[in-house]
Scaffold this motif. Sequence first.
Motif, short mmCIF file in Angstrom:
data_model
loop_
_atom_site.label_atom_id
_atom_site.label_comp_id
_atom_site.label_asym_id
_atom_site.label_seq_id
_atom_site.Cartn_x
_atom_site.Cartn_y
_atom_site.Cartn_z
N LEU A 54 0.87 -1.18 0.00
CA LEU A 54 0.00 0.00 0.00
C LEU A 54 0.90 1.23 0.00
CD1 LEU A 54 -2.91 -1.08 0.38
CD2 LEU A 54 -3.00 0.02 2.58
N HIS A 55 0.38 2.38 -0.43
CA HIS A 55 1.19 3.60 -0.33
C HIS A 55 1.60 3.78 1.13
CE1 HIS A 55 0.17 4.59 -4.41
NE2 HIS A 55 -1.11 4.49 -4.14
N LEU A 56 2.89 3.98 1.36
CA LEU A 56 3.38 4.08 2.74
C LEU A 56 3.20 5.51 3.26
CD1 LEU A 56 6.52 1.81 2.86
CD2 LEU A 56 4.81 2.03 4.66
N THR A 57 1.97 5.82 3.60
CA THR A 57 1.63 7.18 4.05
C THR A 57 1.21 7.15 5.52
OG1 THR A 57 -0.71 6.89 3.57
CG2 THR A 57 0.68 7.70 1.75
N LYS A 58 0.99 8.35 6.05
CA LYS A 58 0.57 8.43 7.46
C LYS A 58 -0.79 7.76 7.65
CE LYS A 58 -0.89 13.30 6.89
NZ LYS A 58 -0.93 13.21 5.41
N GLU A 59 -1.66 7.83 6.64
CA GLU A 59 -2.99 7.22 6.76
C GLU A 59 -2.86 5.70 6.76
OE1 GLU A 59 -2.29 9.68 4.48
OE2 GLU A 59 -3.23 11.28 5.65
N THR A 60 -1.96 5.18 5.90
CA THR A 60 -1.74 3.74 5.88
C THR A 60 -1.17 3.29 7.22
OG1 THR A 60 -1.39 3.77 3.50
CG2 THR A 60 -0.47 1.90 4.68
N ALA A 61 -0.33 4.12 7.83
CA ALA A 61 0.23 3.77 9.15
C ALA A 61 -0.89 3.62 10.18
CB ALA A 61 1.22 4.84 9.59
N ASN A 341 -0.77 12.84 -7.14
CA ASN A 341 -1.28 13.20 -5.81
C ASN A 341 -0.45 12.61 -4.69
OD1 ASN A 341 -2.14 10.63 -6.41
ND2 ASN A 341 -4.14 10.86 -5.43
N LEU A 342 0.16 11.44 -4.94
CA LEU A 342 0.99 10.83 -3.90
C LEU A 342 2.47 11.11 -4.11
CD1 LEU A 342 -1.38 7.96 -3.76
CD2 LEU A 342 -0.24 8.60 -1.64
N ALA A 343 2.88 11.26 -5.37
CA ALA A 343 4.31 11.47 -5.63
C ALA A 343 4.72 12.92 -5.38
CB ALA A 343 4.64 11.07 -7.07
N ALA A 345 2.49 15.22 -3.73
CA ALA A 345 1.82 15.73 -2.52
C ALA A 345 1.68 14.58 -1.52
CB ALA A 345 0.47 16.34 -2.89
N GLU A 346 0.70 14.67 -0.62
CA GLU A 346 0.62 13.67 0.47
C GLU A 346 -0.48 12.65 0.26
OE1 GLU A 346 0.98 15.42 4.60
OE2 GLU A 346 0.96 17.23 3.39
N GLY A 347 -1.05 12.60 -0.96
CA GLY A 347 -2.17 11.69 -1.17
C GLY A 347 -3.46 12.30 -0.66
N HIS A 348 -4.49 11.49 -0.61
CA HIS A 348 -5.78 12.02 -0.17
C HIS A 348 -5.71 12.47 1.29
CE1 HIS A 348 -6.92 10.22 -3.80
NE2 HIS A 348 -7.71 9.25 -3.38
N PRO A 349 -6.50 13.47 1.63
CA PRO A 349 -6.56 13.89 3.03
C PRO A 349 -7.00 12.74 3.95
CG PRO A 349 -7.62 15.50 1.60
CD PRO A 349 -7.33 14.31 0.75
N VAL A 352 -10.75 11.52 4.30
CA VAL A 352 -11.37 10.71 3.26
C VAL A 352 -10.80 9.28 3.28
CG1 VAL A 352 -9.99 10.99 1.14
CG2 VAL A 352 -12.45 11.10 1.00
N MET A 353 -9.54 9.15 3.73
CA MET A 353 -8.96 7.81 3.84
C MET A 353 -9.57 7.04 5.01
SD MET A 353 -7.10 7.63 1.24
CE MET A 353 -6.54 5.97 1.50
N ALA A 354 -10.21 7.77 5.94
CA ALA A 354 -10.77 7.09 7.12
C ALA A 354 -11.82 6.07 6.71
CB ALA A 354 -11.38 8.13 8.06
N SER A 356 -12.16 4.72 3.67
CA SER A 356 -11.52 3.69 2.84
C SER A 356 -10.85 2.64 3.73
CB SER A 356 -10.44 4.30 1.96
OG SER A 356 -10.95 5.34 1.21
N PHE A 357 -10.11 3.13 4.72
CA PHE A 357 -9.34 2.19 5.54
C PHE A 357 -10.17 1.52 6.62
CE2 PHE A 357 -4.90 3.99 4.30
CZ PHE A 357 -5.01 3.33 3.08
N ALA A 358 -11.30 2.14 6.99
CA ALA A 358 -12.26 1.40 7.83
C ALA A 358 -12.71 0.17 7.03
CB ALA A 358 -13.45 2.28 8.19
#
Length: 419
Positions: A54-61, A341-343, A345-349, A352-354, A356-358
């Motif tokens: 998965l994209h290794l972002t703060k939301e993925t963390a 958006n990910l490369a 910037a930081e990807g989706h806010p 909105v990822m909340a 998706s990841f729920a």
Amino acid sequence: MDKSAKYEVKDLRLADQGMLNIELAEQQMTIVLRIRERFRKEKPFKGLRIGMALHLTKETAVLVRTLVAGGAEVSIASCNPLSTQDDVAAALAKEGVSVFGYKGEDVKKYYEFIDRVIAAKPQITIDDGCDLVTRIHKDYPAQLSGIMGGCEETTTGVIRLRAMERESKLRYPVVAVNDNKTKHLLDNYYGTGQSTLDGIVRATNTLFAGKVFVVAGYGSCGKGLSLRARGMGANVIVTEVDEFKGLQAVLDGFRVMPMAEAAKVGDIFCSVTGDINVIDIHHIKAMKSGAILANSGHFDAEINMKALNKSYKKRRMRESLEEYDVDGKKIYVCAEGRLVNLAAAEGHPSQVMATSFAGQALACEYIACNRSRLKAGVIMLPESLDNEIAKLQLEALGVRVDRLTKEQIEYLSGWGEGT
Ligand code: ADE
């Protein structure tokens, strides 16, 4: 290379900043935190190994920490060479997660990191784009029997899974998390719309107002992007191959035309189609000097970067921006044609990822709890769980909706009452 090492990240010293960013994301992802608290008590993944690309972002963390709270042993690699947030990867490594990835890794490293995840013998896979699933099927078939199921995050990945299914090649059940309404109708639409503009701005600092902004593709992502670009004052043109979507774009008030025509008048181009060479070299040659090109689809196949790199000289102007000299015209490409958006910037806010990841967290739990009765193939998360995500998110936002009255339920379930 030490293959026994539990992580490979850019710099472990970035971990403190990474944890601050993860905490910021958690503030916006309280629905995932609620699920995490339940997982902490119920331990649905006790003793299970989960492998992720998965994209290794703060939301993925935030998702990773939730799965760990549920008892999982998690290994994770990035699903794109440019999307890793190095501070976040460092923070996860410091917490003891097996994490492999850094921003700017090359394609060889990218697959080496996916292989490290596979080496941890995952029993559940979480993919964004289907590279983990396809790698296991092609190169590690002996591991297939040990995998109870997987989850797929994105449209492109679901398309690949359905192609595998059609050829009877998909050997375990995979939940198309992308197809949750609380995913593609929110994340793809609102998330891509905002984060793509964010990426283009960070790469170029261009003004949108008054510009001709060409959006290739009018799926959920293209719809969101077109709307947001119009909101910033751009004059939006949509290109499509699907007549119905083209018609929708017309009725939404956008100009619709083939890319060959749009190429001549556009100032900024962004592809969100999931297909190859949508912005091809003959289109690029027809563009005005100064045109800006970006892609927000999953793979870097949408702009013909191969032809561009083969035939034309380029200069790196700054991070995430290259200038090509195309027969004397200056053409600017953001983030090497990778998802901007990910490369850039930081990807989706996070908010909105909340949802998706729920969906990812509940899909993993669904697989773990139903492992004996799920069949190989692409499956959907039950609608009741999708609705539950919407309910939890509304609660998190402090918003209430009406309830059907008894009379309304009866009315909706009958057929007798008409004019
Ligand atoms: N896909 C799009 N935005 C994302 C984000 N912020 N984190 C993980 N995956 C994403």
